[in-house]
Design a protein around this motif. Structure first.
Motif, PDB file in Angstrom:
ATOM      1  N   ASP A 280       0.866  -1.179   0.000  1.00  0.00           N
ATOM      2  CA  ASP A 280       0.000   0.000   0.000  1.00  0.00           C
ATOM      3  C   ASP A 280       0.904   1.232   0.000  1.00  0.00           C
ATOM      4  N   PRO A 281       0.923   1.988  -1.102  1.00  0.00           N
ATOM      5  CA  PRO A 281       1.874   3.117  -1.192  1.00  0.00           C
ATOM      6  C   PRO A 281       1.594   4.276  -0.238  1.00  0.00           C
ATOM      7  N   GLN A 282       0.505   4.236   0.493  1.00  0.00           N
ATOM      8  CA  GLN A 282       0.150   5.287   1.463  1.00  0.00           C
ATOM      9  C   GLN A 282       0.187   6.679   0.844  1.00  0.00           C
ATOM     10  N   LEU A 283      -0.265   6.730  -0.371  1.00  0.00           N
ATOM     11  CA  LEU A 283      -0.264   8.020  -1.070  1.00  0.00           C
ATOM     12  C   LEU A 283      -1.695   8.535  -1.126  1.00  0.00           C
ATOM     13  N   ASN A 284      -2.032   9.437  -0.222  1.00  0.00           N
ATOM     14  CA  ASN A 284      -3.405   9.947  -0.226  1.00  0.00           C
ATOM     15  C   ASN A 284      -3.491  11.289  -0.959  1.00  0.00           C
ATOM     16  N   ASP A 285      -4.721  11.739  -1.152  1.00  0.00           N
ATOM     17  CA  ASP A 285      -4.945  12.991  -1.893  1.00  0.00           C
ATOM     18  C   ASP A 285      -4.266  14.181  -1.222  1.00  0.00           C
ATOM     19  N   GLU A 286      -4.190  14.113   0.111  1.00  0.00           N
ATOM     20  CA  GLU A 286      -3.615  15.232   0.857  1.00  0.00           C
ATOM     21  C   GLU A 286      -2.137  15.427   0.478  1.00  0.00           C
ATOM     22  N   ILE A 287      -1.417  14.302   0.372  1.00  0.00           N
ATOM     23  CA  ILE A 287       0.012  14.378   0.020  1.00  0.00           C
ATOM     24  C   ILE A 287       0.170  14.957  -1.384  1.00  0.00           C
ATOM     25  N   VAL A 288      -0.697  14.510  -2.303  1.00  0.00           N
ATOM     26  CA  VAL A 288      -0.628  15.000  -3.687  1.00  0.00           C
ATOM     27  C   VAL A 288      -0.925  16.500  -3.721  1.00  0.00           C
ATOM     28  N   LYS A 289      -1.969  16.912  -2.994  1.00  0.00           N
ATOM     29  CA  LYS A 289      -2.358  18.339  -2.967  1.00  0.00           C
ATOM     30  C   LYS A 289      -1.229  19.188  -2.389  1.00  0.00           C
ATOM     31  N   ARG A 290      -0.605  18.670  -1.322  1.00  0.00           N
ATOM     32  CA  ARG A 290       0.479  19.403  -0.675  1.00  0.00           C
ATOM     33  C   ARG A 290       1.629  19.615  -1.660  1.00  0.00           C
ATOM     34  N   SER A 291       1.913  18.576  -2.444  1.00  0.00           N
ATOM     35  CA  SER A 291       2.987  18.668  -3.434  1.00  0.00           C
ATOM     36  C   SER A 291       2.652  19.695  -4.499  1.00  0.00           C
ATOM     37  N   ILE A 292       1.378  19.687  -4.920  1.00  0.00           N
ATOM     38  CA  ILE A 292       0.962  20.633  -5.961  1.00  0.00           C
ATOM     39  C   ILE A 292       1.099  22.067  -5.442  1.00  0.00           C
ATOM     40  N   SER A 293       0.680  22.277  -4.183  1.00  0.00           N
ATOM     41  CA  SER A 293       0.703  23.645  -3.664  1.00  0.00           C
ATOM     42  C   SER A 293       2.113  24.083  -3.275  1.00  0.00           C
ATOM     43  N   LYS A 294       2.979  23.128  -2.938  1.00  0.00           N
ATOM     44  CA  LYS A 294       4.321  23.496  -2.480  1.00  0.00           C
ATOM     45  C   LYS A 294       5.128  24.140  -3.621  1.00  0.00           C
TER      46      LYS A 294
END
Lengths: 166, 183
Positions: B18-32
């Motif tokens: 389970d890569p433990q990649l949730n939407d929050e991590i993706v969103k954080r990366s986009i906004s960073k």
């Protein structure tokens, strides 16, 4: 990609499709100085910046591999004064989808110990090979001739042949 | 042990991770939005601004400074600073050209290695060129008094110790790059 919202959605879907590739590359490249979460964040930012210009010259998975590996190599080289591989126990806890995961954990630990003993370029090569990326795509991602991919794999085999199996 | 063994083990493990990649991590990366490359470029830019500021202060020092350095000394030091700025600018462009989405691993590695070598050479050249100019101040400038000489020597010594420590850490990195295959 019409606007930012569409692009973000399309990007999120692409990340979902290839989340295991992103995970595995970052997992095997994480070091003490550049932890798994940081390196994954770097990889995601690189993917986000580059996805707009992805020209579909190769398959999407090959491109994701290329970007993740390039980002890891660049980040490690620029950010870390000395690369130190972590012990398996220091890595983020792996959640398996199955509850009976002890055997799988052992297998992953064994894989980790085998793959992390390789130098970063060989690591990139073996990660792509493990996922059945075609030799030609590996060669173009690595910037080496196709025949060299085969010979390097042979050398990797020799390098790890002395290791015990689990 | 065959490579195929490794592959079969990987194939059996991979679907269950389970890569433990949730939407929050993706969103954080986009906004960073700032990656290692952008941060490096920003750092390089700030160092160029700093050196440019030093250059301007030095070039106009005869107008405002209490101690008037001779023109030849000022010109030589300005040339050293200008050389540093040009090298930094070159390095900045090299980093900017790195394309993590299109370039091959080997090309990126070669670029990073050449960048590190260039940086090392720049450090060496500027240090070697600046040393006699700095040493000249306490020896040759008659208007500098005893405390001024002491200050000059201390400052020169401190600057070079700092530069040496900085240089050693960079050489360490460079050696890591050269020993890439042996890691």
């Amino acid at each position: 990609m019409e606007n930012n919202s569409d692009y973000n959605q399309s990007f999120a879907k692409m990340v979902r499709r290839h989340e295991k590739i992103i995970f595995s590359v970052c997992f095997f490249y994480a070091t003490k100085d550049v932890p798994f979460e940081d390196i994954r964040q770097e990889a995601l930012i690189s993917l986000f910046k580059g996805y707009r210009n992805f020209r579909h010259d190769c398959s999407e998975s090959t491109w994701v591999y290329k970007v993740c590996i390039n980002t890891c190599l660049f980040s490690l080289r620029k950010l870390s004064p000395k690369i130190k591989t972590l012990s398996f126990d220091q890595l983020p806890i792996i959640h398996f989808q199955d509850d009976n995961d002890m055997e799988l954990k052992e297998k992953l630990e064994w894989l980790y110990s085998v793959i992390t003993q390789l130098n970063p370029m060989d690591k990139a090569l073996i990660l792509m090979w493990l996922d059945d990326i075609p030799y030609n795509d590996i060669a173009s991602s690595m910037g080496i001739p196709r025949n060299t991919v085969a010979s390097r794999l042979h050398r990797i085999k020799e390098k790890i042949s002395s290791r015990k199996e689990i | 042990m065959e490579l195929e063994d490794i592959k079969s083990k990987w194939q059996s493990v991979k679907p269950l991770i389970d890569p433990q990649l949730n939407d929050e991590i993706v969103k954080r990366s986009i906004s960073k939005g700032t990656d290692a490359k952008s941060r490096l470029l920003k750092r390089s830019l700030w160092s160029q601004i700093f050196v440019s500021g030093c250059l301007m202060l030095l070039a106009t020092s005869r107008i405002w400074a209490p101690v008037k350095y001779p023109y030849w000394w000022l010109i030589l030091f300005c040339i050293i600073l200008l050389f540093t700025i040009l090298c930094s600018l070159r390095g900045y462009n090299i980093v900017k050209k790195i394309n993590l989405w299109e370039d091959s691993n080997t090309k990126i590695m070669a670029t990073v290695v050449s960048l590190q070598k260039q940086y090392r050479n720049m450090e060496l050249i500027t240090c070697i060129a600046a040393l006699p100019l700095l040493l000249w101040i306490p020896f040759m400038l008659p208007s500098v008094k005893t405390w001024g000489i002491f200050f000059c020597w201390s400052f020169t010594l401190l600057a070079f110790i700092f530069e040496y420590v900085w240089y050693k850490s960079n050489v360490k990195q460079l050696n890591n790059l050269i020993n890439w295959e042996n890691e």
